[in-house]
Design a protein around this motif. Structure first.
Motif, PDB file in Angstrom:
ATOM      1  N   PRO A  13      40.914  52.587  43.269  1.00  0.00           N
ATOM      2  CA  PRO A  13      40.038  51.416  43.208  1.00  0.00           C
ATOM      3  C   PRO A  13      38.636  51.718  43.737  1.00  0.00           C
ATOM      4  CG  PRO A  13      41.538  51.215  45.042  1.00  0.00           C
ATOM      5  CD  PRO A  13      41.961  52.420  44.262  1.00  0.00           C
ATOM      6  N   GLN A  14      37.700  50.943  43.246  1.00  0.00           N
ATOM      7  CA  GLN A  14      36.324  51.001  43.718  1.00  0.00           C
ATOM      8  C   GLN A  14      35.980  49.646  44.329  1.00  0.00           C
ATOM      9  OE1 GLN A  14      33.678  52.549  40.750  1.00  0.00           O
ATOM     10  NE2 GLN A  14      34.984  54.306  40.342  1.00  0.00           N
ATOM     11  N   GLN A  19      36.240  43.341  45.090  1.00  0.00           N
ATOM     12  CA  GLN A  19      35.497  42.086  44.963  1.00  0.00           C
ATOM     13  C   GLN A  19      36.069  41.203  43.862  1.00  0.00           C
ATOM     14  OE1 GLN A  19      31.576  43.695  44.466  1.00  0.00           O
ATOM     15  NE2 GLN A  19      31.378  44.191  46.629  1.00  0.00           N
ATOM     16  N   ASP A  20      36.644  41.832  42.834  1.00  0.00           N
ATOM     17  CA  ASP A  20      37.264  41.080  41.735  1.00  0.00           C
ATOM     18  C   ASP A  20      38.708  40.699  42.015  1.00  0.00           C
ATOM     19  OD1 ASP A  20      34.922  41.446  40.301  1.00  0.00           O
ATOM     20  OD2 ASP A  20      35.707  43.109  39.116  1.00  0.00           O
ATOM     21  N   GLY A  21      39.306  41.320  43.042  1.00  0.00           N
ATOM     22  CA  GLY A  21      40.719  41.067  43.341  1.00  0.00           C
ATOM     23  C   GLY A  21      41.665  41.782  42.410  1.00  0.00           C
ATOM     24  N   TYR A  36      50.638  44.414  45.916  1.00  0.00           N
ATOM     25  CA  TYR A  36      49.737  43.288  46.127  1.00  0.00           C
ATOM     26  C   TYR A  36      48.434  43.495  45.375  1.00  0.00           C
ATOM     27  CZ  TYR A  36      52.713  42.381  50.188  1.00  0.00           C
ATOM     28  OH  TYR A  36      53.776  42.121  51.014  1.00  0.00           O
ATOM     29  N   TRP A  37      47.902  42.419  44.802  1.00  0.00           N
ATOM     30  CA  TRP A  37      46.526  42.411  44.358  1.00  0.00           C
ATOM     31  C   TRP A  37      45.700  42.220  45.624  1.00  0.00           C
ATOM     32  CZ3 TRP A  37      49.634  39.380  40.859  1.00  0.00           C
ATOM     33  CH2 TRP A  37      49.698  39.901  39.562  1.00  0.00           C
ATOM     34  N   VAL A  38      44.611  42.944  45.761  1.00  0.00           N
ATOM     35  CA  VAL A  38      43.803  42.866  46.970  1.00  0.00           C
ATOM     36  C   VAL A  38      42.387  42.435  46.631  1.00  0.00           C
ATOM     37  CG1 VAL A  38      42.863  44.127  48.948  1.00  0.00           C
ATOM     38  CG2 VAL A  38      45.150  44.673  48.087  1.00  0.00           C
ATOM     39  N   TYR A  39      41.919  41.404  47.347  1.00  0.00           N
ATOM     40  CA  TYR A  39      40.527  40.972  47.313  1.00  0.00           C
ATOM     41  C   TYR A  39      39.950  41.253  48.689  1.00  0.00           C
ATOM     42  CZ  TYR A  39      36.615  37.816  47.967  1.00  0.00           C
ATOM     43  OH  TYR A  39      35.395  37.296  48.274  1.00  0.00           O
ATOM     44  N   SER A  45      39.980  39.399  53.710  1.00  0.00           N
ATOM     45  CA  SER A  45      40.794  39.979  52.650  1.00  0.00           C
ATOM     46  C   SER A  45      41.873  38.987  52.242  1.00  0.00           C
ATOM     47  CB  SER A  45      41.473  41.266  53.133  1.00  0.00           C
ATOM     48  OG  SER A  45      40.532  42.216  53.544  1.00  0.00           O
ATOM     49  N   ARG A  46      42.304  39.116  51.005  1.00  0.00           N
ATOM     50  CA  ARG A  46      43.419  38.302  50.513  1.00  0.00           C
ATOM     51  C   ARG A  46      44.368  39.243  49.778  1.00  0.00           C
ATOM     52  NH1 ARG A  46      40.755  34.354  48.339  1.00  0.00           N
ATOM     53  NH2 ARG A  46      40.339  35.424  46.403  1.00  0.00           N
ATOM     54  N   LEU A  47      45.630  39.178  50.124  1.00  0.00           N
ATOM     55  CA  LEU A  47      46.663  39.963  49.450  1.00  0.00           C
ATOM     56  C   LEU A  47      47.587  38.991  48.732  1.00  0.00           C
ATOM     57  CD1 LEU A  47      46.063  41.456  52.379  1.00  0.00           C
ATOM     58  CD2 LEU A  47      47.762  43.009  51.476  1.00  0.00           C
TER      59      LEU A  47
END
Length: 90
Positions: A13-14, A19-21, A36-39, A45-47
């Motif tokens: 990931p970059q 930032q896009d999650g 998990y999708w990570v933002y 942060s949101r997982l």
């Protein structure tokens, strides 16, 4: 009590992916593994768990998951982010 586990990005990931999650992080512990999708925006942060949509917020290293709230300690989500975020390319 010592806790062990691993965290690894799926792919490379970059910053834009965070930032896009759309960055994917796999967390493995002795009880199993989850993706998990990570933002992430710098401090917050949101997982979001891929299999059921359960979402956890991590703000300044503190997570709102039941484990962190109940035990009043760092959880696997906060520890995984601490280990994985420095590996993201700019």
């Amino acid at each position: 009590m010592q806790r062990n586990g691993t965290a690894a990005w799926l792919g490379q990931p970059q910053q834009e992916d965070l930032q896009d999650g759309t960055a994917l992080l796999k967390i493995e512990t002795k009880t199993g593994s989850h993706v998990y999708w990570v933002y992430h925006n710098g401090t917050r942060s949101r997982l979001k768990k891929m299999n059921d949509g359960t979402t956890y917020e991590v703000l300044n290293g503190k997570c709102n998951c039941p484990d962190a709230v109940h035990r009043q300690t760092d959880c696997k989500h906060a520890r995984a982010l601490n280990a994985a975020l420095p590996l993201v390319r700019s």
